[in-house]
Design a protein around this motif. Structure first.
Motif, PDB file in Angstrom:
ATOM      1  N   ALA A   1       0.750  -1.198   0.065  1.00  0.00           N
ATOM      2  CA  ALA A   1       0.063   0.226  -0.033  1.00  0.00           C
ATOM      3  C   ALA A   1       0.622   1.251  -0.037  1.00  0.00           C
ATOM      4  N   ALA A   2       2.009   1.257   0.354  1.00  0.00           N
ATOM      5  CA  ALA A   2       2.881   2.260   0.613  1.00  0.00           C
ATOM      6  C   ALA A   2       2.979   3.432  -0.542  1.00  0.00           C
ATOM      7  N   PRO A   3       3.225   2.728  -1.776  1.00  0.00           N
ATOM      8  CA  PRO A   3       3.378   3.737  -3.013  1.00  0.00           C
ATOM      9  C   PRO A   3       1.936   4.562  -3.285  1.00  0.00           C
ATOM     10  N   PHE A   4       0.811   3.737  -2.617  1.00  0.00           N
ATOM     11  CA  PHE A   4      -0.374   4.601  -3.109  1.00  0.00           C
ATOM     12  C   PHE A   4      -0.517   5.547  -2.052  1.00  0.00           C
ATOM     13  N   PHE A   5      -0.051   5.301  -0.753  1.00  0.00           N
ATOM     14  CA  PHE A   5      -0.381   6.317   0.141  1.00  0.00           C
ATOM     15  C   PHE A   5       0.394   7.430  -0.052  1.00  0.00           C
ATOM     16  N   ALA A   6       1.680   7.320  -0.563  1.00  0.00           N
ATOM     17  CA  ALA A   6       2.625   8.206  -0.805  1.00  0.00           C
ATOM     18  C   ALA A   6       2.084   9.096  -1.905  1.00  0.00           C
ATOM     19  N   LEU A   7       1.487   8.407  -2.961  1.00  0.00           N
ATOM     20  CA  LEU A   7       0.861   9.186  -4.104  1.00  0.00           C
ATOM     21  C   LEU A   7      -0.072  10.192  -3.694  1.00  0.00           C
ATOM     22  N   LEU A   8      -1.132   9.614  -2.639  1.00  0.00           N
ATOM     23  CA  LEU A   8      -2.218  10.280  -2.127  1.00  0.00           C
ATOM     24  C   LEU A   8      -1.708  11.433  -1.218  1.00  0.00           C
ATOM     25  N   ASP A   9      -0.690  11.365  -0.548  1.00  0.00           N
ATOM     26  CA  ASP A   9      -0.089  12.552   0.260  1.00  0.00           C
ATOM     27  C   ASP A   9       0.508  13.486  -0.741  1.00  0.00           C
ATOM     28  N   LYS A  10       1.131  13.289  -1.723  1.00  0.00           N
ATOM     29  CA  LYS A  10       1.755  14.188  -2.835  1.00  0.00           C
ATOM     30  C   LYS A  10       0.630  14.710  -3.361  1.00  0.00           C
ATOM     31  N   LEU A  11      -0.549  14.236  -3.786  1.00  0.00           N
ATOM     32  CA  LEU A  11      -1.608  14.791  -4.538  1.00  0.00           C
ATOM     33  C   LEU A  11      -2.300  15.835  -3.356  1.00  0.00           C
ATOM     34  N   ALA A  12      -2.528  15.438  -2.206  1.00  0.00           N
ATOM     35  CA  ALA A  12      -2.950  16.532  -1.381  1.00  0.00           C
ATOM     36  C   ALA A  12      -2.094  17.565  -1.143  1.00  0.00           C
ATOM     37  N   ARG A  13      -0.824  17.454  -1.010  1.00  0.00           N
ATOM     38  CA  ARG A  13       0.029  18.702  -0.930  1.00  0.00           C
ATOM     39  C   ARG A  13       0.009  19.459  -2.227  1.00  0.00           C
ATOM     40  N   ASP A  14      -0.001  18.824  -3.246  1.00  0.00           N
ATOM     41  CA  ASP A  14      -0.040  19.659  -4.527  1.00  0.00           C
ATOM     42  C   ASP A  14      -1.148  20.450  -4.843  1.00  0.00           C
ATOM     43  N   HIS A  15      -2.406  19.972  -4.042  1.00  0.00           N
ATOM     44  CA  HIS A  15      -3.392  20.709  -4.285  1.00  0.00           C
ATOM     45  C   HIS A  15      -4.061  21.503  -2.960  1.00  0.00           C
ATOM     46  N   GLY A  16      -3.063  21.701  -1.961  1.00  0.00           N
ATOM     47  CA  GLY A  16      -3.405  22.623  -0.912  1.00  0.00           C
ATOM     48  C   GLY A  16      -4.123  21.965   0.156  1.00  0.00           C
ATOM     49  N   LEU A  17      -4.366  20.731   0.125  1.00  0.00           N
ATOM     50  CA  LEU A  17      -5.372  19.869   1.024  1.00  0.00           C
ATOM     51  C   LEU A  17      -4.688  19.617   2.227  1.00  0.00           C
ATOM     52  N   GLU A  18      -5.165  19.622   3.476  1.00  0.00           N
ATOM     53  CA  GLU A  18      -4.680  19.116   4.703  1.00  0.00           C
ATOM     54  C   GLU A  18      -4.840  17.622   5.087  1.00  0.00           C
ATOM     55  N   GLY A  19      -6.116  17.134   4.613  1.00  0.00           N
ATOM     56  CA  GLY A  19      -6.360  15.836   5.096  1.00  0.00           C
ATOM     57  C   GLY A  19      -6.073  14.599   4.303  1.00  0.00           C
ATOM     58  N   ARG A  20      -5.823  13.575   4.907  1.00  0.00           N
ATOM     59  CA  ARG A  20      -5.368  12.285   4.215  1.00  0.00           C
ATOM     60  C   ARG A  20      -6.341  11.230   4.789  1.00  0.00           C
ATOM     61  N   SER A  21      -7.347  10.618   4.171  1.00  0.00           N
ATOM     62  CA  SER A  21      -8.107   9.620   4.902  1.00  0.00           C
ATOM     63  C   SER A  21      -7.542   8.408   4.152  1.00  0.00           C
ATOM     64  N   MET A  22      -6.789   7.852   4.919  1.00  0.00           N
ATOM     65  CA  MET A  22      -5.962   6.505   4.196  1.00  0.00           C
ATOM     66  C   MET A  22      -5.598   5.563   5.442  1.00  0.00           C
ATOM     67  N   GLY A  23      -5.614   4.227   5.097  1.00  0.00           N
ATOM     68  CA  GLY A  23      -5.025   3.400   6.154  1.00  0.00           C
ATOM     69  C   GLY A  23      -6.234   2.667   6.903  1.00  0.00           C
ATOM     70  N   MET A  24      -6.344   1.461   7.086  1.00  0.00           N
ATOM     71  CA  MET A  24      -7.287   0.695   7.599  1.00  0.00           C
ATOM     72  C   MET A  24      -6.536  -0.586   8.592  1.00  0.00           C
ATOM     73  N   SER A  25      -7.278  -1.407   9.187  1.00  0.00           N
ATOM     74  CA  SER A  25      -6.747  -2.061  10.164  1.00  0.00           C
ATOM     75  C   SER A  25      -5.105  -2.948   9.740  1.00  0.00           C
ATOM     76  N   GLY A  26      -5.033  -3.148   8.647  1.00  0.00           N
ATOM     77  CA  GLY A  26      -4.155  -4.114   8.291  1.00  0.00           C
ATOM     78  C   GLY A  26      -2.684  -3.070   7.929  1.00  0.00           C
ATOM     79  N   ASP A  27      -2.979  -1.950   7.598  1.00  0.00           N
ATOM     80  CA  ASP A  27      -1.833  -1.007   7.063  1.00  0.00           C
ATOM     81  C   ASP A  27      -2.005   0.475   7.606  1.00  0.00           C
ATOM     82  N   PHE A  28      -2.576   0.799   8.685  1.00  0.00           N
ATOM     83  CA  PHE A  28      -2.744   2.050   9.077  1.00  0.00           C
ATOM     84  C   PHE A  28      -1.185   2.703   9.800  1.00  0.00           C
TER      85      PHE A  28
END
Length: 221
Positions: A172-199
């Motif tokens: 999951a890590a590359p996908f989480f990293a991509l979401l983090d980058k997208l949030a930063r690129d668009h000036g958004l603070e929240g990242r809703s990601m991660g569940m029981s097995g990978d939070f």
């Protein structure tokens, strides 16, 4: 729900704290959403009594059936919609939920904006990104994200951040990293990601909201 709800909650909180220590983050910066879908009030009450106050549901109708009475007992509860939302349920969702994690298409932007205007209430929304380009999953395509964010902002929908569900059985890590980058690129603070097995991985890569069901409730209710 096992009787040791407080123990399970403490275990998850400890895992959050350890991940935050590694990532040099504060545990208070990570919101634990207890995903209570398919679980009844008898399973939810022990967690409420143990101090958990943020819960997630997948379906508007299910949440409407069980949460109003629970909120009467625990008025400080925050309820998040973490599942897909049909446009014809937008009005109900705006009344019932304190945050929506599945804004993913222009028609839903329009429906939510209309519902928020009618209710006189602006509900923060996470834009769900189809981070793995999976046909069977909801979420905005990566290429469509800038236009959807622009439309939501134009409709005065408060944008809390981005949300994703990575492909199953893949790191999951590359996908989480991509979401983090997208949030930063668009000036958004929240990242809703991660569940029981990978939070833990999600926290190390910037998650602000983690959606945890199994680790708190065990199997489905």
């Amino acid at each position: 729900m096992p009787e040791n709800a407080a123990t399970l909650l403490t275990q998850v909180q400890d895992r959050i704290a350890k991940a935050c220590t590694i990532a040099r983050r504060e545990p208070a910066d990570v919101t634990l959403i207890a995903v209570s879908k398919t679980h009844g009030a008898d399973a939810i009450l022990p967690l409420l009594k143990a101090g958990q106050r943020v819960f997630g549901e997948n379906r508007v109708q299910e949440a409407a059936a069980k949460w109003p009475a629970l909120k009467d007992q625990f008025p400080d509860v925050q309820l998040h919609l973490v599942g897909q939302l049909q446009s014809n349920k937008a009005e109900d969702a705006v009344v019932l939920f304190d945050a929506i994690h599945s804004l993913d298409r222009p028609s839903l932007v329009a429906a939510l904006a209309k519902a928020m205007d009618k209710a006189g209430r602006r509900v923060p929304c996470f834009v769900q990104v189809n981070i793995g380009a999976e046909e069977q999953k909801g979420g905005c395509a990566l290429a469509d994200l800038p236009a959807l964010l622009e439309q939501a902002r134009g409709a005065e929908i408060p944008l809390a951040g981005l949300m994703c569900v990575p492909p199953a059985d893949i790191e999951a890590a590359p996908f989480f990293a991509l979401l983090d980058k997208l949030a930063r690129d668009h000036g958004l603070e929240g990242r809703s990601m991660g569940m029981s097995g990978d939070f833990e991985t999600a926290i190390m890569l910037g998650a602000t909201h983690i959606r945890v069901g199994t680790a708190l409730f065990g199997g489905r209710g």
